[in-house]
Motif scaffolding. Structure first.
Motif, PDB file in Angstrom:
ATOM      1  N   GLN A 119      23.688  97.341  18.108  1.00  0.00           N
ATOM      2  CA  GLN A 119      24.318  96.083  18.495  1.00  0.00           C
ATOM      3  C   GLN A 119      24.692  95.316  17.247  1.00  0.00           C
ATOM      4  O   GLN A 119      24.246  95.646  16.148  1.00  0.00           O
ATOM      5  CB  GLN A 119      23.396  95.267  19.399  1.00  0.00           C
ATOM      6  CG  GLN A 119      21.973  95.121  18.931  1.00  0.00           C
ATOM      7  CD  GLN A 119      21.060  94.559  20.020  1.00  0.00           C
ATOM      8  OE1 GLN A 119      21.036  95.035  21.152  1.00  0.00           O
ATOM      9  NE2 GLN A 119      20.313  93.530  19.668  1.00  0.00           N
ATOM     10  N   ASP A 120      25.539  94.322  17.406  1.00  0.00           N
ATOM     11  CA  ASP A 120      26.076  93.613  16.246  1.00  0.00           C
ATOM     12  C   ASP A 120      25.003  92.927  15.413  1.00  0.00           C
ATOM     13  O   ASP A 120      25.132  92.829  14.191  1.00  0.00           O
ATOM     14  CB  ASP A 120      27.097  92.561  16.702  1.00  0.00           C
ATOM     15  CG  ASP A 120      28.420  93.182  17.129  1.00  0.00           C
ATOM     16  OD1 ASP A 120      28.904  94.078  16.415  1.00  0.00           O
ATOM     17  OD2 ASP A 120      28.962  92.783  18.173  1.00  0.00           O
ATOM     18  N   VAL A 138      29.275  99.957  26.353  1.00  0.00           N
ATOM     19  CA  VAL A 138      29.304  98.833  25.420  1.00  0.00           C
ATOM     20  C   VAL A 138      29.419  97.552  26.233  1.00  0.00           C
ATOM     21  O   VAL A 138      30.358  97.381  27.004  1.00  0.00           O
ATOM     22  CB  VAL A 138      30.484  98.950  24.437  1.00  0.00           C
ATOM     23  CG1 VAL A 138      30.494  97.762  23.476  1.00  0.00           C
ATOM     24  CG2 VAL A 138      30.392 100.253  23.656  1.00  0.00           C
ATOM     25  N   ASP A 185      32.755 102.020  20.441  1.00  0.00           N
ATOM     26  CA  ASP A 185      33.147 102.403  21.795  1.00  0.00           C
ATOM     27  C   ASP A 185      33.074 103.917  22.044  1.00  0.00           C
ATOM     28  O   ASP A 185      33.334 104.380  23.150  1.00  0.00           O
ATOM     29  CB  ASP A 185      34.547 101.869  22.140  1.00  0.00           C
ATOM     30  CG  ASP A 185      35.628 102.376  21.188  1.00  0.00           C
ATOM     31  OD1 ASP A 185      35.302 103.201  20.312  1.00  0.00           O
ATOM     32  OD2 ASP A 185      36.786 101.938  21.336  1.00  0.00           O
ATOM     33  N   ARG A 215      28.419  92.566  20.769  1.00  0.00           N
ATOM     34  CA  ARG A 215      28.477  93.887  21.392  1.00  0.00           C
ATOM     35  C   ARG A 215      27.119  94.577  21.302  1.00  0.00           C
ATOM     36  O   ARG A 215      26.412  94.455  20.295  1.00  0.00           O
ATOM     37  CB  ARG A 215      29.520  94.751  20.707  1.00  0.00           C
ATOM     38  CG  ARG A 215      30.950  94.260  20.804  1.00  0.00           C
ATOM     39  CD  ARG A 215      31.839  95.047  19.848  1.00  0.00           C
ATOM     40  NE  ARG A 215      31.393  94.897  18.459  1.00  0.00           N
ATOM     41  CZ  ARG A 215      31.855  95.608  17.444  1.00  0.00           C
ATOM     42  NH1 ARG A 215      32.771  96.529  17.650  1.00  0.00           N
ATOM     43  NH2 ARG A 215      31.418  95.390  16.217  1.00  0.00           N
ATOM     44  N   ASP A 259      28.718  93.083  26.439  1.00  0.00           N
ATOM     45  CA  ASP A 259      28.619  91.829  25.700  1.00  0.00           C
ATOM     46  C   ASP A 259      27.333  91.129  26.128  1.00  0.00           C
ATOM     47  O   ASP A 259      27.137  90.858  27.323  1.00  0.00           O
ATOM     48  CB  ASP A 259      29.827  90.945  26.000  1.00  0.00           C
ATOM     49  CG  ASP A 259      29.880  89.733  25.085  1.00  0.00           C
ATOM     50  OD1 ASP A 259      29.595  89.887  23.891  1.00  0.00           O
ATOM     51  OD2 ASP A 259      30.193  88.629  25.577  1.00  0.00           O
TER      52      ASP A 259
END
Length: 321
Positions: A94-95, A17, A299, A2, A19
């Motif tokens: 981000q992740d 958000v 989100d 994400r 991918d």
């Protein structure tokens, strides 16, 4: 993974958000699993293309993060599994983030990820301003504008940790209460602040003004300085870039000092880590701990950015991953 991305330069409403592929690590880079990311006013400016850095959409915002090291190069000061804070400058929401090891800082076990994510940009900026540019000495008096924001809170806490008296200026009662809880000795309204400062200092004025706001309060900030006082220009959240009549500087031997932390620190490999090491004892003691104004899930990052843009945020806003 994400990523919170700006897809159009239309402000927080244009944040989504998405991918995207995981980043690849280059030579000397540390890969971090982000657990929390701090939001700053430059993130809002980036969503509208009004910051000095102007990437083309889509791009991720986020200049400060905290998390756990997934991988690190041989010889790095951190290793897989370590808790860290870091300064990506951009792209932190981000992740996973991959950063040069000089931008990654060890995090004490007792410091929560949400708190740590509010430290790098504001506290390193204020450290650069107060210590290197402002030459703050124990016993001096510091006036802090925008005291309800992230830079203001950091300035209050660091000035107090270094032995200064702090007068905070904020636009609402809620933000003034927050400034007092953050550690300010006095918290006053923006309206008429010059006269109140004069009363509070027995007519002498303050030694340092920390100004991340700019705008029409600038002249009264100069007038609030004691002889040989220093006004630290940190930013312009008020929108207007003020001008200086230099005769005011001459008469009272005043300094107007630019605080361009990023421009100074980024080309100097290891400088941020030196700053972090100086701040770390105060972080471990709890003296430096950003007041949190809210934790948002990924989100709802756009909502958090809108809170900052509309001046509703009191305290540091964090996006939790």
């Amino acid at each position: 993974m994400r990523a919170v991305q700006v897809v159009r330069l239309d402000g927080p409403d244009a944040v989504e958000v998405r991918d995207i592929p995981e980043p690849e690590t280059g030579a000397g880079q540390v890969l971090i699993e982000v657990r929390a990311a701090g939001l700053t006013f430059p993130d809002v400016l980036l969503t509208r293309g009004r910051y000095q850095l102007k990437p083309d959409p889509p791009f991720s915002v986020g200049s400060e993060v905290a998390g756990v090291v997934r991988s690190a190069p041989d010889g790095a000061a951190v290793r897989a599994g370590d808790r860290v804070a870091a300064f990506p400058g951009i792209g932190g929401l981000q992740d996973l983030v991959a950063l040069d090891q000089s931008l990654v800082f060890p995090l004490p076990e007792r410091v929560d990820f949400a708190v740590a994510a509010g430290l790098p940009m504001n506290y390193l900026t204020v450290h650069f301003g107060l210590v290197r540019r402002g030459r703050l000495r124990a016993g001096e008096t510091v006036l802090v504008h925008g005291a309800g924001g992230g830079v203001g809170a950091a300035a209050i806490q660091l000035a107090k940790a270094l032995g200064a008296r702090v007068i905070a200026v904020a636009s609402s009662e809620e933000k003034r209460d927050l400034a007092c809880r953050t550690g300010a000795d006095d918290a006053i309204d923006v309206t008429g602040f010059r006269d109140v400062v004069k009363d509070l200092t027995g007519g002498r004025g303050v030694d340092i003004v920390v100004d991340p706001v700019g705008g029409d309060r600038f002249t009264d900030s100069l007038r609030s300085l004691a002889p040989e006082g220093r006004l630290l220009v940190v930013g312009f959240t008020g929108g207007e870039i003020p001008t200086v009549k230099v005769n005011r500087l001459l008469l009272n031997n005043l300094d107007v000092v630019g605080v361009g932390w990023g421009a100074f620190a980024l080309p100097r490999h290891g400088f941020m880590r030196e700053q972090w090491d100086e701040l770390l004892p105060h972080v471990e003691s709890g003296a430096l701990s950003p007041p949190l104004g809210g934790n948002y899930p990924v989100d709802r990052a756009a909502e958090a950015l809108a809170e900052i843009e509309q001046r509703r945020a009191a305290g540091k806003l964090i996006v939790k991953f």
